[in-house]
Design an enzyme around this catalytic site. Structure first.
Site, mmCIF file in Angstrom:
data_model
loop_
_atom_site.group_PDB
_atom_site.id
_atom_site.type_symbol
_atom_site.label_atom_id
_atom_site.label_comp_id
_atom_site.label_asym_id
_atom_site.label_seq_id
_atom_site.Cartn_x
_atom_site.Cartn_y
_atom_site.Cartn_z
ATOM 1 N NE ARG A 103 -0.397 -0.106 4.993
ATOM 2 C CZ ARG A 103 -0.949 -0.200 6.198
ATOM 3 N NH1 ARG A 103 -2.261 -0.280 6.327
ATOM 4 N NH2 ARG A 103 -0.200 -0.222 7.283
ATOM 5 C CG ASN A 141 -4.347 4.795 7.315
ATOM 6 O OD1 ASN A 141 -5.090 5.025 8.265
ATOM 7 N ND2 ASN A 141 -3.369 3.920 7.369
ATOM 8 C CD GLU A 142 -0.489 4.834 10.491
ATOM 9 O OE1 GLU A 142 0.229 4.082 9.812
ATOM 10 O OE2 GLU A 142 -0.711 4.653 11.705
ATOM 11 C CD GLU A 298 -4.560 2.902 12.584
ATOM 12 O OE1 GLU A 298 -3.550 2.211 12.784
ATOM 13 O OE2 GLU A 298 -4.843 3.376 11.474
ATOM 14 C CD1 TRP A 306 2.471 -3.548 12.451
ATOM 15 C CD2 TRP A 306 4.239 -2.715 13.539
ATOM 16 N NE1 TRP A 306 1.992 -2.633 13.363
ATOM 17 C CE2 TRP A 306 3.060 -2.101 14.038
ATOM 18 C CE3 TRP A 306 5.475 -2.339 14.071
ATOM 19 C CZ2 TRP A 306 3.071 -1.141 15.060
ATOM 20 C CZ3 TRP A 306 5.484 -1.380 15.091
ATOM 21 C CH2 TRP A 306 4.296 -0.798 15.565
ATOM 22 C CD GLU A 346 -2.419 -4.395 8.715
ATOM 23 O OE1 GLU A 346 -3.507 -4.256 8.123
ATOM 24 O OE2 GLU A 346 -1.704 -3.452 9.073
ATOM 25 C CG HIS A 349 -2.458 -5.994 13.837
ATOM 26 N ND1 HIS A 349 -3.366 -5.492 14.755
ATOM 27 C CD2 HIS A 349 -1.496 -5.042 13.714
ATOM 28 C CE1 HIS A 349 -2.954 -4.290 15.152
ATOM 29 N NE2 HIS A 349 -1.832 -3.995 14.547
HETATM 30 C C1 GAL Z 1 -1.161 1.442 11.105
HETATM 31 C C2 GAL Z 1 -2.105 1.528 9.929
HETATM 32 C C3 GAL Z 1 -3.214 0.519 9.986
HETATM 33 C C4 GAL Z 1 -2.682 -0.826 10.379
HETATM 34 C C5 GAL Z 1 -1.922 -0.710 11.676
HETATM 35 C C6 GAL Z 1 -1.370 -2.017 12.178
HETATM 36 O O1 GAL Z 1 0.077 1.962 10.787
HETATM 37 O O2 GAL Z 1 -2.657 2.817 9.845
HETATM 38 O O3 GAL Z 1 -3.862 0.472 8.741
HETATM 39 O O4 GAL Z 1 -1.837 -1.282 9.357
HETATM 40 O O5 GAL Z 1 -0.840 0.160 11.501
HETATM 41 O O6 GAL Z 1 -0.672 -1.869 13.386
#
Ligand code: GAL
Length: 664
Positions: A103, A141-142, A298, A306, A346, A349
């Site tokens: 992405r 996003n970010e 978040e 990760w 993910e 996650h």
């Molecule tokens: C953030 C991101 C999310 C998801 C998350 C996982 O950086 O905005 O979409 O990937 O990390 O920890």
């Protein structure tokens, strides 16, 4: 108080959606971030949009009483975009392309990317600006999370335009960039390229401007979409999610453009001190928009995917960190993500609704936290005067400090700031994290380590602050260059010299005591208030008006000044000629807090219990240490009951109204 998560219904068959909504209600979810990565579903081809599924889920959410923070999906262009317009792909400094397959594979300055992003944002606003479920907009996003800088031809063209706007003439750029060094004099803006791979040290002034440019390009993308949403009827607040102290984006310049700040924060459960870093991030949000609440957009319920080793959160830790965020100004507690994915990177996650279902500790904790947050009364916004200590933190300075070709090229500014913040946090000082320009008489103490790049207005603010009675702690390697990363006429400390009362003659890099090979070893320092090991630098300073508080007791600088203290006007300025080691940072911070008479927010708390002030509310959190009995009485914010003592076991938290609270 909002509670919720990123919600990705497009990863699931529609017959799961009603169950999602039922479970959300059970968990107390009030808000979801919807459609963040849905571009491919929303616009399967350039000339075709498919809103039917989004219509259905928005209606279902609305019927279920769940509000929506509707996202523009522009953080991940679909395959047709990169196939049709490969020029939107970003490149690294070697010219290697970031291909689709993950992405964020877009060049922020690409006119084509921007046109497509504006189109999809406009289409969303046209259709949903008046949808009753939509209470907020989440742009992209970010920004910059994965691609920290783009060196593509799109960036090259935009960089030239950006520099033309900044400098007006090529002559003033040549002056700012010192292009007479190494025959770099430019004849026109069209000769300039981004600082791509080069044989050796690249022009530092160009590097600094490229960082500014990179932050500005990302910001332009946000502003473009924000303006498109507005022009197409959106009246709701508009945000984009920050990532705490994120080097590529100068959030000090971004914050004013967001209606509400939101932040993503993932402290490592394996690091027992990471709760202090999370507190740093929350305080940064509080400081970026003074007096305003923000959203924790978040966090994770448990492990992320990760890190090298991904630990789950301890039982209770998720709620403790959420309470910390509320105590430091959050009005929303959200997670990545609602339902754990079955595919994609993910899939392991953690999420609010785990693979293992609802008969799980993590689900029970999710439900319990939702109930607690729902029981909170409306909270006061953070107060602009909550903080008594300023930690001076500044993106341009960060970029400058970590530039190349310095006396010591291993300085990690982010880690350094966190060391000083952790020491202040351990002493329960409430800290604002601000650029030098924002240091003023609301603070008793300003801690400004490594203030290498100092703008004139920042220097003036610090001088005024000390003259007016404030205590400043600064050095080493401070007030070295101007905003172009150029030395100032007169050498070092050309602005702060009179404030700190010293002259800086030369630098000397130190290597760790156990380093292999030659090099001046880290030196010991002795002060009346304690000793420490000096690391990284041992500067040659000469006290002019200042008194010498501490001297090096070993090494080449043995017997010479290591810490000085100067009175300037009604205030005090301390200068460090070396960077204290871990324990030394605490020793120095303790001395500075005592000298500036900074009281802890609450006295007598152990280090593993934190306290934060949010206007008239105090939040106490035990971050996993032994039971703490706190002699504090007052009215409990959550229950409304009078409490006469606070007992906090590991991960417990408590909120009290401060005007009712008495200690001892
Ligand atoms: C953030 C991101 C999310 C998801 C998350 C996982 O950086 O905005 O979409 O990937 O990390 O920890």
């Amino acid at each position: 108080m909002h509670y919720g998560a990123d919600y990705n219904p497009d990863q699931w068959p529609e017959d799961i959606w009603p169950d999602d909504i039922a479970r959300m209600r059970e968990a107390g979810v009030t808000l979801v971030n919807l459609g963040i990565f849905s571009w491919a579903r929303l616009q399967p081809e350039e000339d075709r949009f498919d809103f039917a599924w989004l219509d259905r889920i928005l209606d279902l959410l609305h019927e279920g009483g769940i509000a929506v923070d509707l996202a523009t999906p522009t953080a991940s262009p679909p395959p047709w975009v990169s196939a049709k317009y490969p020029e939107i792909l970003p490149q690294d400094e070697r010219g290697a392309t970031y291909w689709p397959g993950a992405r964020q594979h877009y060049a922020p300055s690409s006119p084509v990317y921007r046109r497509l992003a504006a189109t999809v944002a406009a289409a969303l606003a046209d259709r949903y600006a008046d949808h009753p479920a939509v209470v907020m907009w989440h742009v992209n996003n970010e920004y910059g999370c994965h691609v920290h800088a783009d060196y593509s031809d799109a960036a090259r063209d935009a960089f030239r335009r950006w520099l033309t706007d900044r400098y007006g003439s090529i002559e003033s750029l040549n002056a700012a960039w010192g292009t007479d060094v190494w025959s770099q004099r430019y004849g026109s803006f069209d000769e300039i390229v981004p600082p791509r791979l080069a044989p050796c040290s690249r022009n530092p002034h160009q590097l600094l401007d490229f960082r500014r440019f990179t932050s500005d390009m990302l910001l332009e993308c946000f502003l473009l979409e924000r303006d498109v949403l507005r022009a197409h009827g959106a009246t709701q607040p508009i945000t984009t999610n920050f990532m705490g102290a994120f080097k590529p984006a100068d959030y000090n310049r971004w914050a004013e453009h967001l209606d509400v700040l939101s932040d993503d924060c993932y402290p490592d459960p394996n690091d027992p001190e990471s709760f202090r870093d999370a507190a740093f991030q929350r305080d940064l949000m509080r400081s970026l928009k003074p007096g305003a609440a923000w959203y924790l957009m978040e966090q994770s319920t448990g492990a992320v995917n990760w890190r090298q080793a991904n630990a789950p959160k301890a039982p209770g830790q998720m709620a403790a960190l959420s309470a910390q965020a509320v105590g430091r100004g959050a009005d929303g507690i959200l997670f990545f993500q609602w339902r754990q994915s079955v595919s994609g990177p993910e899939r392991l996650h953690s999420a609010m609704l785990p693979h293992a279902g609802t008969d799980t500790r993590s689900w029970r904790e999710v439900v319990a936290l939702g109930a607690d947050l729902a029981a909170l009364p409306p909270l006061p916004p953070p107060d602009e005067r909550d903080g008594h200590v300023a930690l001076v933190f500044d993106w341009e300075n960060w970029w400058g400090v970590e530039g190349l070709d310095h006396p010591h090229n291993g300085i990690d500014y982010y880690a350094e700031m966190h060391r000083w913040y952790r020491a202040l946090h351990r002493r329960h000082a409430q800290v604002d994290i601000v650029p030098p320009e924002r240091v003023d008489d609301r603070y008793a103490l300003a801690v400004a380590p490594l203030l290498y790049l100092l703008r004139p207005a920042g220097a003036a603010a610090l001088e005024r602050f000390v003259a007016g009675g404030g205590h400043l702690l600064t050095g080493p390697f401070s007030d070295v260059v101007d905003e172009h990363d150029r030395l100032c006429p007169g050498g070092y400390l050309t602005r702060l010299g009179p404030v700190v009362g010293i002259r800086l003659e030369d630098f000397g890099a130190l290597v760790p005591v156990d380093a292999v090979g030659p090099g001046e070893r880290e030196a010991l320092v002795k002060a009346p208030w304690g000793g420490f090991r000096g690391t990284v630098h041992a500067e040659e300073i000469e006290a002019l008006g200042a008194s010498v508080e501490a001297r090096f007791t070993t090494g080449r600088r043995r017997g010479h000044a290591a810490v000085t203290r100067n009175t300037h006007g009604r205030g005090v300025a301390r200068y460090l000629a070396t960077l204290p080691d871990e324990a030394g940072v605490q020793t120095v911070v303790d001395a500075a807090l005592a000298d500036a008479a900074v009281e802890p927010t609450l006295p007598g708390l152990p280090e593993h219990v934190e306290v934060a002030r949010r206007g008239s509310m105090l939040t106490l959190v035990n971050h996993g240490g032994p039971v703490a009995e706190i002699a504090l009485s007052g009215r409990d914010v959550l229950t409304g009951e009078e409490v006469s003592a606070v007992r906090l076991a590991a991960w417990d938290w408590r909120m009290l109204w401060e005007d009712t609270a008495t200690t001892g």
